[in-house]
Motif scaffolding. Sequence first.
Motif, mmCIF file in Angstrom:
data_model
loop_
_atom_site.group_PDB
_atom_site.id
_atom_site.type_symbol
_atom_site.label_atom_id
_atom_site.label_comp_id
_atom_site.label_asym_id
_atom_site.label_seq_id
_atom_site.Cartn_x
_atom_site.Cartn_y
_atom_site.Cartn_z
ATOM 1 N N PRO A 258 -37.559 -44.402 29.818
ATOM 2 C CA PRO A 258 -36.434 -43.642 30.384
ATOM 3 C C PRO A 258 -35.913 -44.204 31.697
ATOM 4 C CG PRO A 258 -38.483 -42.407 30.594
ATOM 5 C CD PRO A 258 -38.766 -43.561 29.695
ATOM 6 N N PHE A 259 -36.800 -44.783 32.519
ATOM 7 C CA PHE A 259 -36.343 -45.334 33.797
ATOM 8 C C PHE A 259 -35.542 -46.625 33.585
ATOM 9 C CE2 PHE A 259 -40.126 -42.816 34.953
ATOM 10 C CZ PHE A 259 -39.541 -41.978 35.881
ATOM 11 N N ILE A 260 -36.012 -47.468 32.664
ATOM 12 C CA ILE A 260 -35.247 -48.681 32.331
ATOM 13 C C ILE A 260 -33.897 -48.279 31.750
ATOM 14 C CG2 ILE A 260 -35.182 -50.764 30.906
ATOM 15 C CD1 ILE A 260 -38.258 -50.747 30.959
ATOM 16 N N SER A 261 -33.911 -47.245 30.918
ATOM 17 C CA SER A 261 -32.676 -46.776 30.298
ATOM 18 C C SER A 261 -31.664 -46.303 31.334
ATOM 19 C CB SER A 261 -32.999 -45.636 29.322
ATOM 20 O OG SER A 261 -31.830 -45.191 28.673
ATOM 21 N N LEU A 262 -32.126 -45.574 32.350
ATOM 22 C CA LEU A 262 -31.217 -45.095 33.400
ATOM 23 C C LEU A 262 -30.613 -46.246 34.182
ATOM 24 C CD1 LEU A 262 -33.135 -41.978 34.808
ATOM 25 C CD2 LEU A 262 -31.163 -42.011 33.269
ATOM 26 N N ILE A 263 -31.415 -47.277 34.433
ATOM 27 C CA ILE A 263 -30.902 -48.463 35.140
ATOM 28 C C ILE A 263 -29.800 -49.131 34.324
ATOM 29 C CG2 ILE A 263 -31.492 -50.777 35.960
ATOM 30 C CD1 ILE A 263 -34.304 -49.669 36.601
ATOM 31 N N LEU A 264 -30.029 -49.288 33.014
ATOM 32 C CA LEU A 264 -29.039 -49.921 32.135
ATOM 33 C C LEU A 264 -27.764 -49.086 32.060
ATOM 34 C CD1 LEU A 264 -31.334 -51.151 29.221
ATOM 35 C CD2 LEU A 264 -30.312 -52.527 31.036
ATOM 36 N N LEU A 265 -27.911 -47.770 31.977
ATOM 37 C CA LEU A 265 -26.731 -46.900 31.917
ATOM 38 C C LEU A 265 -25.902 -47.020 33.188
ATOM 39 C CD1 LEU A 265 -28.326 -43.710 30.325
ATOM 40 C CD2 LEU A 265 -26.541 -45.121 29.297
ATOM 41 N N SER A 266 -26.592 -47.128 34.313
ATOM 42 C CA SER A 266 -25.893 -47.265 35.589
ATOM 43 C C SER A 266 -25.175 -48.609 35.702
ATOM 44 C CB SER A 266 -26.901 -47.108 36.736
ATOM 45 O OG SER A 266 -26.290 -47.373 37.976
ATOM 46 N N GLN A 267 -25.844 -49.680 35.278
ATOM 47 C CA GLN A 267 -25.301 -51.020 35.464
ATOM 48 C C GLN A 267 -24.279 -51.408 34.397
ATOM 49 O OE1 GLN A 267 -25.997 -52.901 38.237
ATOM 50 N NE2 GLN A 267 -27.032 -51.000 38.846
ATOM 51 N N ILE A 268 -24.484 -50.962 33.151
ATOM 52 C CA ILE A 268 -23.614 -51.395 32.054
ATOM 53 C C ILE A 268 -22.495 -50.397 31.788
ATOM 54 C CG2 ILE A 268 -23.542 -51.969 29.591
ATOM 55 C CD1 ILE A 268 -26.409 -52.978 29.844
ATOM 56 N N ILE A 269 -22.841 -49.128 31.680
ATOM 57 C CA ILE A 269 -21.843 -48.093 31.395
ATOM 58 C C ILE A 269 -21.166 -47.610 32.667
ATOM 59 C CG2 ILE A 269 -21.472 -45.823 30.326
ATOM 60 C CD1 ILE A 269 -22.257 -47.896 28.348
ATOM 61 N N GLY A 270 -21.886 -47.715 33.784
ATOM 62 C CA GLY A 270 -21.349 -47.222 35.054
ATOM 63 C C GLY A 270 -21.533 -45.736 35.240
ATOM 64 N N GLU A 271 -22.492 -45.136 34.525
ATOM 65 C CA GLU A 271 -22.744 -43.705 34.688
ATOM 66 C C GLU A 271 -23.371 -43.427 36.052
ATOM 67 O OE1 GLU A 271 -24.865 -41.544 31.786
ATOM 68 O OE2 GLU A 271 -23.387 -41.853 30.194
ATOM 69 N N THR A 272 -23.008 -42.273 36.605
ATOM 70 C CA THR A 272 -23.627 -41.820 37.844
ATOM 71 C C THR A 272 -24.984 -41.213 37.523
ATOM 72 O OG1 THR A 272 -21.475 -41.334 38.829
ATOM 73 C CG2 THR A 272 -23.403 -40.282 39.824
ATOM 74 N N ILE A 273 -26.017 -41.727 38.146
ATOM 75 C CA ILE A 273 -27.359 -41.185 37.939
ATOM 76 C C ILE A 273 -27.635 -40.204 39.087
ATOM 77 C CG2 ILE A 273 -29.786 -41.709 37.567
ATOM 78 C CD1 ILE A 273 -27.844 -42.937 35.514
ATOM 79 N N TYR A 274 -27.635 -38.925 38.766
ATOM 80 C CA TYR A 274 -27.822 -37.909 39.792
ATOM 81 C C TYR A 274 -29.291 -37.830 40.213
ATOM 82 C CZ TYR A 274 -23.170 -36.364 38.403
ATOM 83 O OH TYR A 274 -21.822 -36.321 38.132
ATOM 84 N N PRO A 275 -29.543 -37.546 41.487
ATOM 85 C CA PRO A 275 -30.939 -37.361 41.926
ATOM 86 C C PRO A 275 -31.665 -36.306 41.102
ATOM 87 C CG PRO A 275 -29.476 -37.487 43.824
ATOM 88 C CD PRO A 275 -28.589 -37.431 42.609
ATOM 89 N N SER A 276 -30.930 -35.266 40.674
ATOM 90 C CA SER A 276 -31.545 -34.213 39.865
ATOM 91 C C SER A 276 -32.070 -34.760 38.542
ATOM 92 C CB SER A 276 -30.534 -33.092 39.597
ATOM 93 O OG SER A 276 -29.372 -33.602 38.965
ATOM 94 N N THR A 277 -31.390 -35.779 38.002
ATOM 95 C CA THR A 277 -31.854 -36.395 36.755
ATOM 96 C C THR A 277 -33.194 -37.086 36.956
ATOM 97 O OG1 THR A 277 -29.583 -36.731 35.965
ATOM 98 C CG2 THR A 277 -31.306 -38.080 34.954
#
Length: 307
Positions: A258-277
């Motif tokens: 899940p942590f690798i996935s969040l990094i990829l979503l942030s870098q490739i899709i440009g999604e905002t990763i909220y601290p709450s997530t």
Amino acid sequence: MPSTNNERTAVVLGLSAVLLWSTVATAFKLTLAQFSPIQMLLVASIVSAFTLLLICGYQGKLNQIVPIFKANPKFFLLLGLINPFGYYLILFKAYELLPASQAQPLNYSWAITLTLMAAIFLGQKIRRQDWVACGLGYFGVLIIATKGDLLGLHFESPLGVILALLSTLLWASYWILNTKNKSDPIIVVLLGFLISLPFSLFAAWHEGHAWSHINWQGWLAVSYVGLFEMGITFVLWLSALKLTQNTARISNFIFLSPFISLILLSQIIGETIYPSTIIGLVFILIGLMIQQIKFKRHRSTSTTRSG
């Protein structure tokens, strides 16, 4: 030593599976930009079924498919309707309604759901640590779903949250039904895809969405989902678990995903990763780790014992 080589191979296969699974949330979002959830399910299922057929052919298992199905056709029909048809259709819809950075951690709580369902349907005892794990896990779910607004309980997409959690029920149900099934797991998964295809085809036809607007990037993305979410990665993971003498170590690799996935979503899709997530995900993972702890009773002078 052969055992050492097996362990090294198991680690490589396990890490490969985890890395591939880490990419699928990003692939889901890229695919859903052009496909509806039903279209995505149909094409990805075709790709996955074809891939698993090739793997079974390579392993010399094709002649086992029909006899295994004939031994219990109603059982395999039910499995196919649950997974992939129901599970992935609902999961893809959740990803369509929610940011992937929310949908993926919510779906990750399926292992906690499995504990509760196993107690209900299999009569398994829920340990004290399981209750703690469930409490932490679903508190994490609440943090993610509300973006940390626990008092206001505001959900960006209530339906998306419900569908993401419903997918965990279906996935847990699938594994509970499989507990007494001794058939080859690769063939069982393949049968699920083959059985679900007519239902997916009918659903796509009934939906009536056009296909002409989908470009090559969309076809590439959906093929990637079929290969690495539903097909090859499952075989890699099973192979790793079969080779290793330390199942817990290989299983713990999944916590990286899940942590690798969040990094990829942030870098490739440009999604905002909220601290709450991040905070909610940590609660879920702590709950899952607590579930895996095996407490042993040690005899010592401080414990009560007879004699």
